[in-house]
Motif scaffolding. Structure first.
Motif, PDB file in Angstrom:
ATOM      1  N   GLU A 180       6.046  10.309  11.397  1.00  0.00           N
ATOM      2  CA  GLU A 180       5.928  10.812  10.030  1.00  0.00           C
ATOM      3  C   GLU A 180       4.633  10.335   9.364  1.00  0.00           C
ATOM      4  N   LEU A 181       4.284   9.063   9.581  1.00  0.00           N
ATOM      5  CA  LEU A 181       3.145   8.479   8.878  1.00  0.00           C
ATOM      6  C   LEU A 181       1.820   8.728   9.590  1.00  0.00           C
ATOM      7  N   GLY A 182       1.864   8.883  10.914  1.00  0.00           N
ATOM      8  CA  GLY A 182       0.632   8.966  11.681  1.00  0.00           C
ATOM      9  C   GLY A 182      -0.309  10.081  11.265  1.00  0.00           C
ATOM     10  N   PRO A 183       0.137  11.345  11.258  1.00  0.00           N
ATOM     11  CA  PRO A 183      -0.807  12.433  10.934  1.00  0.00           C
ATOM     12  C   PRO A 183      -1.453  12.297   9.552  1.00  0.00           C
ATOM     13  N   PRO A 184      -0.698  12.103   8.461  1.00  0.00           N
ATOM     14  CA  PRO A 184      -1.361  12.075   7.149  1.00  0.00           C
ATOM     15  C   PRO A 184      -2.133  10.790   6.859  1.00  0.00           C
ATOM     16  N   PHE A 185      -1.670   9.668   7.370  1.00  0.00           N
ATOM     17  CA  PHE A 185      -2.289   8.407   6.960  1.00  0.00           C
ATOM     18  C   PHE A 185      -3.188   7.797   8.031  1.00  0.00           C
ATOM     19  N   ARG A 186      -2.898   8.044   9.285  1.00  0.00           N
ATOM     20  CA  ARG A 186      -3.781   7.532  10.339  1.00  0.00           C
ATOM     21  C   ARG A 186      -4.861   8.550  10.678  1.00  0.00           C
ATOM     22  N   ARG A 187      -4.459   9.811  10.792  1.00  0.00           N
ATOM     23  CA  ARG A 187      -5.400  10.859  11.186  1.00  0.00           C
ATOM     24  C   ARG A 187      -6.011  11.623  10.026  1.00  0.00           C
ATOM     25  N   GLY A 188      -5.393  11.532   8.840  1.00  0.00           N
ATOM     26  CA  GLY A 188      -5.900  12.286   7.699  1.00  0.00           C
ATOM     27  C   GLY A 188      -5.577  13.760   7.751  1.00  0.00           C
ATOM     28  N   ARG A 189      -4.525  14.122   8.494  1.00  0.00           N
ATOM     29  CA  ARG A 189      -4.097  15.523   8.578  1.00  0.00           C
ATOM     30  C   ARG A 189      -2.987  15.761   7.567  1.00  0.00           C
ATOM     31  N   GLY A 190      -3.308  16.451   6.489  1.00  0.00           N
ATOM     32  CA  GLY A 190      -2.329  16.688   5.437  1.00  0.00           C
ATOM     33  C   GLY A 190      -2.121  15.487   4.550  1.00  0.00           C
ATOM     34  N   GLY A 191      -3.007  14.515   4.606  1.00  0.00           N
ATOM     35  CA  GLY A 191      -2.888  13.321   3.785  1.00  0.00           C
ATOM     36  C   GLY A 191      -4.224  12.626   3.653  1.00  0.00           C
ATOM     37  N   PRO A 192      -4.244  11.462   3.012  1.00  0.00           N
ATOM     38  CA  PRO A 192      -5.513  10.807   2.681  1.00  0.00           C
ATOM     39  C   PRO A 192      -6.179  10.072   3.828  1.00  0.00           C
ATOM     40  N   GLY A 193      -5.461   9.795   4.922  1.00  0.00           N
ATOM     41  CA  GLY A 193      -6.036   8.990   5.998  1.00  0.00           C
ATOM     42  C   GLY A 193      -6.308   7.569   5.532  1.00  0.00           C
ATOM     43  N   GLY A 194      -7.200   6.896   6.245  1.00  0.00           N
ATOM     44  CA  GLY A 194      -7.629   5.576   5.806  1.00  0.00           C
ATOM     45  C   GLY A 194      -6.817   4.408   6.326  1.00  0.00           C
ATOM     46  N   TRP A 195      -5.849   4.663   7.230  1.00  0.00           N
ATOM     47  CA  TRP A 195      -4.995   3.601   7.740  1.00  0.00           C
ATOM     48  C   TRP A 195      -5.079   3.497   9.260  1.00  0.00           C
ATOM     49  N   VAL A 196      -4.868   2.288   9.759  1.00  0.00           N
ATOM     50  CA  VAL A 196      -4.561   2.043  11.163  1.00  0.00           C
ATOM     51  C   VAL A 196      -3.105   1.606  11.212  1.00  0.00           C
ATOM     52  N   ILE A 197      -2.267   2.331  11.941  1.00  0.00           N
ATOM     53  CA  ILE A 197      -0.835   2.040  12.032  1.00  0.00           C
ATOM     54  C   ILE A 197      -0.489   1.824  13.493  1.00  0.00           C
ATOM     55  N   LEU A 198       0.074   0.661  13.811  1.00  0.00           N
ATOM     56  CA  LEU A 198       0.334   0.291  15.198  1.00  0.00           C
ATOM     57  C   LEU A 198       1.798  -0.085  15.407  1.00  0.00           C
ATOM     58  N   PRO A 199       2.383   0.289  16.560  1.00  0.00           N
ATOM     59  CA  PRO A 199       3.745  -0.125  16.891  1.00  0.00           C
ATOM     60  C   PRO A 199       3.747  -1.501  17.558  1.00  0.00           C
ATOM     61  N   GLU A 200       4.613  -2.366  17.098  1.00  0.00           N
ATOM     62  CA  GLU A 200       4.851  -3.684  17.692  1.00  0.00           C
ATOM     63  C   GLU A 200       3.562  -4.461  17.987  1.00  0.00           C
ATOM     64  N   PRO A 201       2.664  -4.599  17.014  1.00  0.00           N
ATOM     65  CA  PRO A 201       1.476  -5.419  17.255  1.00  0.00           C
ATOM     66  C   PRO A 201       1.840  -6.904  17.228  1.00  0.00           C
ATOM     67  N   GLU A 202       1.157  -7.697  18.028  1.00  0.00           N
ATOM     68  CA  GLU A 202       1.329  -9.141  17.945  1.00  0.00           C
ATOM     69  C   GLU A 202       0.458  -9.654  16.808  1.00  0.00           C
ATOM     70  N   LEU A 230       6.500  -1.978  13.121  1.00  0.00           N
ATOM     71  CA  LEU A 230       5.292  -1.228  12.787  1.00  0.00           C
ATOM     72  C   LEU A 230       4.478  -2.053  11.801  1.00  0.00           C
ATOM     73  N   ALA A 231       3.169  -1.905  11.858  1.00  0.00           N
ATOM     74  CA  ALA A 231       2.311  -2.543  10.872  1.00  0.00           C
ATOM     75  C   ALA A 231       1.136  -1.631  10.580  1.00  0.00           C
ATOM     76  N   GLY A 232       0.638  -1.689   9.344  1.00  0.00           N
ATOM     77  CA  GLY A 232      -0.476  -0.837   8.944  1.00  0.00           C
ATOM     78  C   GLY A 232      -1.534  -1.613   8.182  1.00  0.00           C
ATOM     79  N   TRP A 233      -2.787  -1.285   8.450  1.00  0.00           N
ATOM     80  CA  TRP A 233      -3.932  -1.900   7.784  1.00  0.00           C
ATOM     81  C   TRP A 233      -4.792  -0.814   7.164  1.00  0.00           C
ATOM     82  N   ARG A 234      -5.294  -1.056   5.963  1.00  0.00           N
ATOM     83  CA  ARG A 234      -6.304  -0.163   5.404  1.00  0.00           C
ATOM     84  C   ARG A 234      -7.608  -0.383   6.171  1.00  0.00           C
TER      85      ARG A 234
END
Length: 205
Positions: free
Chosen positions: A66-88, A102-106
């Protein structure tokens, strides 16, 4: 130079160069944890939890989709994020070694080469923990305390059993619960409120 109380004799010679402030037996347990367990180091102690049920993985993957396309890729949303599953994450002076679902960084906060590292020492802007009976106490307690200490701006707690999403914003005195969303609602939730989120995608295969 000061030494941890366990550093004496032979023990001092077995210090892990990447995690020198932690007891060698704790680091060894972490590095050699069975694949069936999720290993973390919290407050200098090894924490082993059984791998979650499939409904847990379904919710985490659904939220990522749900979050990947608009916030990670900027498809249909603002983008600007890196979102990763189970990061150490290695956070704090010991450090605490934790693995959110999940964790996300601007992006503007991230140093060059961030994505090539084996772990992240930059605290995320957002963390999500998918709750299960074996992890909920730690997720709500010690891990939330670590995220608050390190300045994480928002935390979501997702319950596949209750089909709910709790949205928290960091405040100086603790975590402020902004909203609890349930079922198949379509919602706007900080810090991803620029785009509606369909909760149904978290529970369905």
């Amino acid at each position: 130079m000061g030494y941890a109380p366990w550093m004496s004799g032979d023990a001092a010679r077995t210090i892990d160069p990447e995690l020198p402030n932690l007891a060698p037996e704790v680091v060894e347990g972490y590095r050699n944890a069975p694949e069936t367990m999720v290993a973390e180091i919290i407050d200098g102690q090894l924490s082993l939890m059984p791998r979650p049920r499939l409904e847990h993985a379904t919710a985490a993957e659904g939220l990522s989709e749900e979050l990947g396309p608009p916030f990670r890729r900027g498809r249909g949303g603002p983008g600007g994020w890196v979102i990763l599953p189970e990061p150490e994450l290695r956070l704090g002076p010991l450090p605490d070694v934790v693995v959110p679902d999940l964790a996300g960084w601007r992006r503007e906060r991230l140093p060059e080469g961030f994505i090539t590292s084996a772990f992240a020492s930059v605290a995320p802007d957002w963390c999500c923990e998918v709750l299960s009976p074996s992890t909920e106490k730690v997720d709500r307690g010690r891990k939330l305390a670590i995220y608050h200490r390190e300045g994480v701006g928002h935390v979501w707690l997702v319950s596949p059993v209750l089909r709910s999403v709790e949205v928290y914003r960091r405040a100086d005195i603790g975590w402020l619960l902004l909203a609890t969303f349930e079922g198949d609602a379509v919602v706007r939730a900080e810090p991803f409120d620029a785009v509606p989120l369909e909760l149904a995608g978290l529970w369905a295969l």
